[in-house]
Design a protein around this motif. Sequence first.
Motif, PDB file in Angstrom:
ATOM      1  N   SER A 115       3.697   8.623  -9.582  1.00  0.00           N
ATOM      2  CA  SER A 115       4.666   9.726  -9.623  1.00  0.00           C
ATOM      3  C   SER A 115       6.065   9.221  -9.961  1.00  0.00           C
ATOM      4  O   SER A 115       6.798   9.845 -10.743  1.00  0.00           O
ATOM      5  CB  SER A 115       4.680  10.455  -8.286  1.00  0.00           C
ATOM      6  OG  SER A 115       5.055   9.568  -7.247  1.00  0.00           O
ATOM      7  N   THR A 116       6.441   8.071  -9.424  1.00  0.00           N
ATOM      8  CA  THR A 116       7.754   7.502  -9.757  1.00  0.00           C
ATOM      9  C   THR A 116       7.826   7.125 -11.223  1.00  0.00           C
ATOM     10  O   THR A 116       8.830   7.385 -11.907  1.00  0.00           O
ATOM     11  CB  THR A 116       8.011   6.260  -8.874  1.00  0.00           C
ATOM     12  OG1 THR A 116       7.891   6.626  -7.501  1.00  0.00           O
ATOM     13  CG2 THR A 116       9.390   5.690  -9.129  1.00  0.00           C
ATOM     14  N   LEU A 117       6.756   6.524 -11.752  1.00  0.00           N
ATOM     15  CA  LEU A 117       6.718   6.189 -13.173  1.00  0.00           C
ATOM     16  C   LEU A 117       6.818   7.435 -14.043  1.00  0.00           C
ATOM     17  O   LEU A 117       7.525   7.452 -15.061  1.00  0.00           O
ATOM     18  CB  LEU A 117       5.425   5.423 -13.466  1.00  0.00           C
ATOM     19  CG  LEU A 117       5.194   5.013 -14.923  1.00  0.00           C
ATOM     20  CD1 LEU A 117       6.277   4.052 -15.381  1.00  0.00           C
ATOM     21  CD2 LEU A 117       3.818   4.363 -15.085  1.00  0.00           C
ATOM     22  N   SER A 118       6.140   8.513 -13.636  1.00  0.00           N
ATOM     23  CA  SER A 118       6.201   9.754 -14.407  1.00  0.00           C
ATOM     24  C   SER A 118       7.614  10.330 -14.423  1.00  0.00           C
ATOM     25  O   SER A 118       8.115  10.756 -15.482  1.00  0.00           O
ATOM     26  CB  SER A 118       5.224  10.769 -13.813  1.00  0.00           C
ATOM     27  OG  SER A 118       5.339  12.011 -14.474  1.00  0.00           O
TER      28      SER A 118
ATOM     29  N   SER B  61       0.828  -1.208   0.000  1.00  0.00           N
ATOM     30  CA  SER B  61       0.000   0.000   0.000  1.00  0.00           C
ATOM     31  C   SER B  61       0.861   1.257   0.000  1.00  0.00           C
ATOM     32  O   SER B  61       0.536   2.248  -0.654  1.00  0.00           O
ATOM     33  CB  SER B  61      -0.923  -0.009   1.217  1.00  0.00           C
ATOM     34  OG  SER B  61      -0.166   0.006   2.406  1.00  0.00           O
ATOM     35  N   ASP B  62       2.001   1.236   0.735  1.00  0.00           N
ATOM     36  CA  ASP B  62       2.893   2.399   0.747  1.00  0.00           C
ATOM     37  C   ASP B  62       3.538   2.618  -0.623  1.00  0.00           C
ATOM     38  O   ASP B  62       3.711   3.762  -1.070  1.00  0.00           O
ATOM     39  CB  ASP B  62       3.986   2.207   1.809  1.00  0.00           C
ATOM     40  CG  ASP B  62       3.399   2.221   3.209  1.00  0.00           C
ATOM     41  OD1 ASP B  62       2.277   2.767   3.358  1.00  0.00           O
ATOM     42  OD2 ASP B  62       4.038   1.694   4.132  1.00  0.00           O
ATOM     43  N   SER B  63       3.907   1.528  -1.267  1.00  0.00           N
ATOM     44  CA  SER B  63       4.557   1.682  -2.568  1.00  0.00           C
ATOM     45  C   SER B  63       3.563   2.117  -3.633  1.00  0.00           C
ATOM     46  O   SER B  63       3.925   2.833  -4.573  1.00  0.00           O
ATOM     47  CB  SER B  63       5.213   0.360  -2.977  1.00  0.00           C
ATOM     48  OG  SER B  63       4.243  -0.662  -3.098  1.00  0.00           O
ATOM     49  N   LEU B  64       2.297   1.695  -3.510  1.00  0.00           N
ATOM     50  CA  LEU B  64       1.303   2.088  -4.506  1.00  0.00           C
ATOM     51  C   LEU B  64       0.976   3.580  -4.444  1.00  0.00           C
ATOM     52  O   LEU B  64       0.516   4.153  -5.434  1.00  0.00           O
ATOM     53  CB  LEU B  64       0.022   1.274  -4.309  1.00  0.00           C
ATOM     54  CG  LEU B  64       0.100  -0.198  -4.731  1.00  0.00           C
ATOM     55  CD1 LEU B  64      -1.194  -0.908  -4.373  1.00  0.00           C
ATOM     56  CD2 LEU B  64       0.374  -0.316  -6.220  1.00  0.00           C
ATOM     57  N   ARG B  65       1.235   4.211  -3.298  1.00  0.00           N
ATOM     58  CA  ARG B  65       0.938   5.639  -3.195  1.00  0.00           C
ATOM     59  C   ARG B  65       1.790   6.462  -4.162  1.00  0.00           C
ATOM     60  O   ARG B  65       1.330   7.438  -4.737  1.00  0.00           O
ATOM     61  CB  ARG B  65       1.173   6.112  -1.759  1.00  0.00           C
ATOM     62  CG  ARG B  65       0.183   5.559  -0.760  1.00  0.00           C
ATOM     63  CD  ARG B  65       0.247   6.348   0.526  1.00  0.00           C
ATOM     64  NE  ARG B  65      -0.603   5.761   1.552  1.00  0.00           N
ATOM     65  CZ  ARG B  65      -0.157   5.066   2.577  1.00  0.00           C
ATOM     66  NH1 ARG B  65       1.145   4.888   2.722  1.00  0.00           N
ATOM     67  NH2 ARG B  65      -0.987   4.559   3.464  1.00  0.00           N
ATOM     68  N   SER B  66       3.058   6.078  -4.285  1.00  0.00           N
ATOM     69  CA  SER B  66       3.985   6.860  -5.126  1.00  0.00           C
ATOM     70  C   SER B  66       4.308   6.156  -6.429  1.00  0.00           C
ATOM     71  O   SER B  66       5.289   6.502  -7.091  1.00  0.00           O
ATOM     72  CB  SER B  66       5.279   7.119  -4.351  1.00  0.00           C
ATOM     73  OG  SER B  66       5.886   5.887  -3.986  1.00  0.00           O
ATOM     74  N   GLN B  67       3.530   5.174  -6.838  1.00  0.00           N
ATOM     75  CA  GLN B  67       3.864   4.412  -8.029  1.00  0.00           C
ATOM     76  C   GLN B  67       3.739   5.267  -9.285  1.00  0.00           C
ATOM     77  O   GLN B  67       4.635   5.291 -10.142  1.00  0.00           O
ATOM     78  CB  GLN B  67       2.948   3.186  -8.125  1.00  0.00           C
ATOM     79  CG  GLN B  67       3.317   2.246  -9.253  1.00  0.00           C
ATOM     80  CD  GLN B  67       2.439   1.021  -9.272  1.00  0.00           C
ATOM     81  OE1 GLN B  67       1.418   0.996  -8.601  1.00  0.00           O
ATOM     82  NE2 GLN B  67       2.826  -0.006 -10.030  1.00  0.00           N
TER      83      GLN B  67
END
Length: 411
Positions: A201-204, A193-199
């Motif tokens: 934005s990181t991909l962008s 769940s923590d990693s999905l929050r910034s997934q």
Amino acid sequence: KPSGDKDSKSGQHGISSTVEDDIAKEKTARMATLLGFHTRYPTREALLSEIRSKNIMDHAPPYLRELYSILEENSDPLEMVDQARPLLEKLKQELGATTSTDSEETNDDVRDTTLGRYVKPLTSVLLLKLLLNLSNAYHTVSMDHLKKLTAGVDVTFEQVEKAIVLFTQNKTLSVRIDHRAGCLRFGDDQLESDSLRSQLSTLSKELHKVCNVIAPPNQEVSIAARTSLYTEVRATLESDHAAILERKNVIEKRKEEAERLAQEKVKEAARKKEEEEKARKEEEGKRIEREKRLREKEKMLKIQKEMEDAEKKKYLEAMGKNTDNMTAEQLAATDTAALAKEHADKANKKREEAERKTREAAKRIDYLCRAVRIEELPLVKAKYEEAIKKDRAQYEAEVLEKAQKAKLQWE
């Protein structure tokens, strides 16, 4: 015997693991003392920060810098082992490290002054980085695929499993070994769940870097666009400032309206709660009143039943029946009206019988009185005549006596 050998080996392995941990702690404490750290156990981040601040990597050989780049910057788990394997082999060859069997026994020997003793720790770091990159890229990895990836490292798969267990115990990595399915399962619910929050934005950010590498932007066009943007910003600065202030006022008004609505909602909820409480109390009062009336009715019915039973017993006792052995069911089955009628009939018969006997007795007495009077009539007449004679004689004697007394008195 084989089972005993296996148990002894496992015990020796546990003892050697504890000894290795103690030696590692001592080495860490010595390194902290030599490097001048205030803490007893320096962290990895502190050591890396010290290396960067003093530009130590500039004085290292190129293959070590490349190895450092692979371990710290490379995020491709499919290639990092193949890229790091020749560098580790070169480290062994140039610095004359011992064989793999000897290194397992003497790798932690503090008297070894060669850099070859760092091959095994670097291999552990490589395994950790490989697992971290796999956890970032995959959710599940088969053990066969992991064996292929670690085939270029001079470690057995049992040592890889042991390293995974140690990394999990130290909370460095979140992974589960599923031997039934033959795979590794990375992460848990919280970490996912923590990693999905910034997934996204990181991909962008990563895609933006890729676009800049594939098609570098034109600097003149960028400068012109930036200049145009700044000019437009300056031109609309006052209006934007006024719009921001207006927006702030609108937000404040909306906040006030929201607070007012919230207060009204709270008041309405309190009013509804009060009405519900009042209705509940009224309903409770009605229920208590109904129960009270019901209890009074039951009490009156009970008293009425007791009175009826007492009346039935009285009628039965008056009729000469024994009521001590009668049950409540027998009393309930008895009809009070029928008992009253039967009792009244018996009383009437008894009264009529008494009246008949009284009349008969009166006739008998009347007959006796007449017979007595008839029989005593001659006796009464004789006695009467005798009394007249006696009274006449007495009267005549008294007259003579009185005449003599008067004669004597007048003479």
